[in-house]
Design an enzyme around this catalytic site. Sequence first.
Site, PDB file in Angstrom:
ATOM      1  CE1 TYR A  19      26.765 102.058 -14.944  1.00  0.00           C
ATOM      2  CE2 TYR A  19      25.111 103.780 -15.194  1.00  0.00           C
ATOM      3  CZ  TYR A  19      25.819 102.908 -14.398  1.00  0.00           C
ATOM      4  OH  TYR A  19      25.573 102.877 -13.049  1.00  0.00           O
ATOM      5  NE  ARG A  30      16.964 112.601  -8.894  1.00  0.00           N
ATOM      6  CZ  ARG A  30      16.270 111.500  -8.620  1.00  0.00           C
ATOM      7  NH1 ARG A  30      14.965 111.549  -8.579  1.00  0.00           N
ATOM      8  NH2 ARG A  30      16.883 110.349  -8.405  1.00  0.00           N
ATOM      9  NE  ARG A  60      28.106 106.792  -7.259  1.00  0.00           N
ATOM     10  CZ  ARG A  60      27.137 106.045  -6.723  1.00  0.00           C
ATOM     11  NH1 ARG A  60      27.237 104.743  -6.750  1.00  0.00           N
ATOM     12  NH2 ARG A  60      26.083 106.617  -6.189  1.00  0.00           N
ATOM     13  CG  PHE A 113       4.518  98.544 -12.538  1.00  0.00           C
ATOM     14  CD1 PHE A 113       5.054  98.646 -11.264  1.00  0.00           C
ATOM     15  CD2 PHE A 113       5.289  97.961 -13.536  1.00  0.00           C
ATOM     16  CE1 PHE A 113       6.331  98.182 -10.988  1.00  0.00           C
ATOM     17  CE2 PHE A 113       6.563  97.489 -13.263  1.00  0.00           C
ATOM     18  CZ  PHE A 113       7.075  97.602 -11.985  1.00  0.00           C
TER      19      PHE A 113
HETATM   20  C1  RWZ Z   1       8.311  99.577 -17.122  1.00  0.00           C
HETATM   21  C2  RWZ Z   1       9.150  98.750 -19.350  1.00  0.00           C
HETATM   22  C3  RWZ Z   1      11.983 100.557 -13.716  1.00  0.00           C
HETATM   23  C4  RWZ Z   1      10.668  99.992 -17.879  1.00  0.00           C
HETATM   24  C5  RWZ Z   1      14.088 101.130 -14.801  1.00  0.00           C
HETATM   25  C6  RWZ Z   1      11.111 100.641 -16.642  1.00  0.00           C
HETATM   26  C7  RWZ Z   1      14.608 101.714 -13.542  1.00  0.00           C
HETATM   27  C8  RWZ Z   1      16.538 102.697 -12.598  1.00  0.00           C
HETATM   28  C9  RWZ Z   1      16.789 102.080 -11.266  1.00  0.00           C
HETATM   29  C10 RWZ Z   1      12.406 100.026 -16.204  1.00  0.00           C
HETATM   30  C11 RWZ Z   1      16.166  97.534  -8.163  1.00  0.00           C
HETATM   31  C12 RWZ Z   1      15.382  99.761  -9.040  1.00  0.00           C
HETATM   32  C13 RWZ Z   1      17.529  99.570  -7.751  1.00  0.00           C
HETATM   33  C14 RWZ Z   1      16.164  98.035 -10.615  1.00  0.00           C
HETATM   34  C15 RWZ Z   1      18.314  97.835  -9.350  1.00  0.00           C
HETATM   35  N1  RWZ Z   1      16.005 101.795 -13.539  1.00  0.00           N
HETATM   36  N2  RWZ Z   1      17.259 100.759 -11.317  1.00  0.00           N
HETATM   37  C16 RWZ Z   1       9.409  99.473 -18.104  1.00  0.00           C
HETATM   38  C17 RWZ Z   1      12.871 100.590 -14.903  1.00  0.00           C
HETATM   39  C18 RWZ Z   1      15.418  98.258  -9.328  1.00  0.00           C
HETATM   40  C19 RWZ Z   1      17.592  98.081  -8.035  1.00  0.00           C
HETATM   41  C20 RWZ Z   1      16.815 100.287  -8.896  1.00  0.00           C
HETATM   42  C21 RWZ Z   1      17.604  98.535 -10.452  1.00  0.00           C
HETATM   43  C22 RWZ Z   1      17.621 100.034 -10.154  1.00  0.00           C
END
Ligand code: RWZ
Length: 370
Positions: free
Chosen positions: A167, A214, A224, A284
Amino acid sequence: EHPLELKAAFQLKYFRRSNVATPSSSSEKVCYELLKLTSRSFAAVIMELVDELQKPIMVFYLVLRALDTIEDDMTISNDVKVPLLKDFHNNLKKTDWTFNGNGPNEKDRVVLTKFDQILSVYHSLKPEYQDIIKKITREMGAGMAKYAEDQDFNLNGVKTIKEYDLYCHYVAGLVGEGLTKLIVAAKFGNPSLKDRLVLSESMGLFLQKTNIIRDYKEDLDDGRTFWPQEIWGKYAKNLSDFEKLENLDSGLFCVSELVLNALGEVKNSLIYLSMVYDHSAFNFCAIPQVMAIATLAEVFENPLVFKKNVKIRKGTTCQLILDARTYKGVLDIFSHYLRVIHHKCPVSDPNYLEISLKCGELEQFLEELN
Ligand code: RWZ
């Protein structure tokens, strides 16, 4: 021996960039506005990215946000939702597609009503970047459709740890994969990152698992749950039992095991960060990771997890963002919070031994890098 990059990255200093976005078209301007509307924190780090990556990552974010806004909207029936999710990547071939079918209270619905503006910027990107974004959108849409259709998942949540990881792969691992491919295509990261997707998978999973731990209370109130039964089943009959004060001890033990599971991603994440060359891309990637380890230390042994979503303090967040500018700074942050977790763990916790071992192992790994 550690990969050479670990040593090299250790020496680098990363500085914040002083220039800001200068949108060159009205659709770009709309996209920057959408970005600010949907996530203030993401907008801030995206704005700091080098020009080469700024637009691609902004568009990637907005496209996934649009997909997410369809998946999240419980006012859309599955007959409409599932085909929308499965076909979403095909909208990227169009120039004028928008969607007005979200419920009126859906907070990010504007991303879909103005999707044509996102498409306009998408089509101005290098074809290589467009392909990366489209491929990940297709895979994530397919994954979301799969879960939307899965009766058992929607009623009972995640069963095994393997299902939990899968998931998280769809909702976060794929985001990491796409970002990595964009960073490597722009030549701002070690090219071998592309062949070591297990590293970017850990980056995404570490963030997602932290959010899932969290968000226990909020998710439960929304009907959920993403905590895997293979873990919580050891501590309670029903997930909602942890809300009751008499089950506080077992609830905290369960959190310990979930945190232990999340700490399994840390080593790969630190190796990944050592392979990001560009300072703005490093920032970032690093900022969400340091926020995650701080959040894990905050939820660990914290009874408030069962009452509300535990957040780290504003001041802490600011300090973390400043300290995460160098690789050494990131390592120090991880050392600090691992020690916090290690110290907080009571001997009575059934996971005490494993937590001690994991924290010790990671503390040693960090020391070897120093
Ligand atoms: C930087 C290699 C940001 C990995 C995962 C990090 C976040 C949790 C939230 C990858 C738009 C933010 C709402 C993408 C769908 N995952 N995910 C490296 C990373 C974005 C919407 C929220 C998803 C979701």
